[in-house]
Design a protein around this motif. Sequence first.
Motif, short mmCIF file in Angstrom:
data_model
loop_
_atom_site.label_atom_id
_atom_site.label_comp_id
_atom_site.label_asym_id
_atom_site.label_seq_id
_atom_site.Cartn_x
_atom_site.Cartn_y
_atom_site.Cartn_z
N SER A 1 128.88 -28.04 124.96
CA SER A 1 128.13 -26.93 125.56
C SER A 1 128.78 -26.59 126.89
CB SER A 1 126.66 -27.31 125.74
OG SER A 1 126.52 -28.47 126.52
N GLU A 2 128.61 -25.36 127.31
CA GLU A 2 129.25 -24.89 128.55
C GLU A 2 128.67 -25.56 129.79
OE1 GLU A 2 126.46 -20.91 128.45
OE2 GLU A 2 128.61 -20.74 128.19
N GLN A 3 127.42 -26.04 129.68
CA GLN A 3 126.79 -26.75 130.79
C GLN A 3 125.94 -27.87 130.21
OE1 GLN A 3 124.64 -23.66 132.71
NE2 GLN A 3 123.25 -23.31 131.02
N ALA A 4 125.47 -28.76 131.05
CA ALA A 4 124.66 -29.89 130.59
C ALA A 4 123.44 -29.37 129.82
CB ALA A 4 124.22 -30.73 131.77
N ALA A 5 123.20 -29.95 128.65
CA ALA A 5 122.08 -29.52 127.82
C ALA A 5 121.64 -30.65 126.91
CB ALA A 5 122.50 -28.32 126.98
N ASP A 6 120.39 -30.60 126.50
CA ASP A 6 119.87 -31.51 125.49
C ASP A 6 119.71 -30.69 124.22
OD1 ASP A 6 118.58 -33.31 123.88
OD2 ASP A 6 116.87 -33.62 125.22
N PRO A 7 120.51 -30.96 123.16
CA PRO A 7 120.45 -30.15 121.95
C PRO A 7 119.06 -30.12 121.33
CG PRO A 7 122.23 -31.76 121.79
CD PRO A 7 121.50 -32.02 123.06
N ARG A 8 118.26 -31.15 121.54
CA ARG A 8 116.90 -31.17 120.98
C ARG A 8 116.05 -30.04 121.55
NH1 ARG A 8 116.93 -36.74 122.82
NH2 ARG A 8 118.87 -37.26 121.85
N GLN A 9 116.41 -29.57 122.74
CA GLN A 9 115.67 -28.47 123.36
C GLN A 9 116.10 -27.11 122.81
OE1 GLN A 9 113.22 -29.17 125.50
NE2 GLN A 9 113.71 -31.34 125.34
N HIS A 10 117.18 -27.09 122.03
CA HIS A 10 117.74 -25.83 121.52
C HIS A 10 117.76 -25.81 120.00
CE1 HIS A 10 119.10 -24.63 125.54
NE2 HIS A 10 119.39 -25.91 125.70
N GLN A 11 116.80 -26.43 119.35
CA GLN A 11 116.81 -26.52 117.90
C GLN A 11 116.62 -25.18 117.20
OE1 GLN A 11 114.80 -29.75 116.02
NE2 GLN A 11 115.13 -31.09 117.78
N GLN A 12 116.09 -24.19 117.89
CA GLN A 12 115.91 -22.87 117.28
C GLN A 12 117.15 -21.99 117.46
OE1 GLN A 12 113.40 -22.47 115.27
NE2 GLN A 12 112.69 -24.49 115.90
N ASP A 13 118.16 -22.50 118.18
CA ASP A 13 119.39 -21.75 118.39
C ASP A 13 120.08 -21.55 117.03
OD1 ASP A 13 122.41 -21.51 118.97
OD2 ASP A 13 121.53 -21.37 120.98
N PRO A 14 120.61 -20.35 116.77
CA PRO A 14 121.30 -20.10 115.50
C PRO A 14 122.44 -21.09 115.22
CG PRO A 14 121.02 -18.04 116.71
CD PRO A 14 120.56 -19.15 117.61
N PHE A 15 123.08 -21.60 116.26
CA PHE A 15 124.16 -22.58 116.09
C PHE A 15 123.64 -23.82 115.37
CE2 PHE A 15 126.58 -26.28 117.56
CZ PHE A 15 127.86 -25.90 117.25
N MET A 16 122.44 -24.29 115.73
CA MET A 16 121.88 -25.48 115.10
C MET A 16 121.54 -25.21 113.64
SD MET A 16 122.18 -27.52 117.53
CE MET A 16 122.35 -27.46 119.30
N GLY A 17 121.04 -24.02 113.35
CA GLY A 17 120.78 -23.65 111.95
C GLY A 17 122.06 -23.61 111.14
N GLN A 18 123.13 -23.12 111.76
CA GLN A 18 124.42 -23.09 111.07
C GLN A 18 124.94 -24.49 110.81
OE1 GLN A 18 126.74 -20.62 113.66
NE2 GLN A 18 125.98 -18.72 112.76
#
Length: 154
Positions: free
Chosen positions: A74-91
């Motif tokens: 990720s471009e900056q510090a992030a917790d992927p669990r907080q972004h589960q609705q992001d289209p990237f995670m669906g892909q």
Amino acid sequence: MQFDLSRDFLDGIVMQHPQVKSGQEAQIRAGGQLHFLPSSADGTMHTAIVSFALFIGEGDQPFARGGWRFLFTSEQAADPRQHQQDPFMGQLLVVGAGKVMVQLNNLLMHAGLPMIPFDPTQMAVRAQQAPAGVPAGAVPAAPIAAPAAAKPAG
């Protein structure tokens, strides 16, 4: 948030001969889930594993399952669990399930069993329609169009 895929590879796969009662046609159901492992210390490198399983009929034990591991940044510090609705995670879920299914069909073909037609994009549709109580990132086991009692072609 911008996520970029770095690498992906087969994490593991196991299959046992499906047990179907004689004269009975049972549907094959598929289910998948996205699991996240701890990120790097700076929070920009992440690991996700798509787990995927095939079930016969209403049974709760899969006859085949596998996992596909994705390493991404990720471009900056992030917790992927907080972004589960992001289209990237669906892909990730769709691509991972498709890649596991390709490997499972290869094993089925070499075992002389019928291959299973599979459209991983249907998993993404069902994930968006998941009922309450299903964990985020999980896709409930859904039937796919292939009877378990099908005979191999040829």
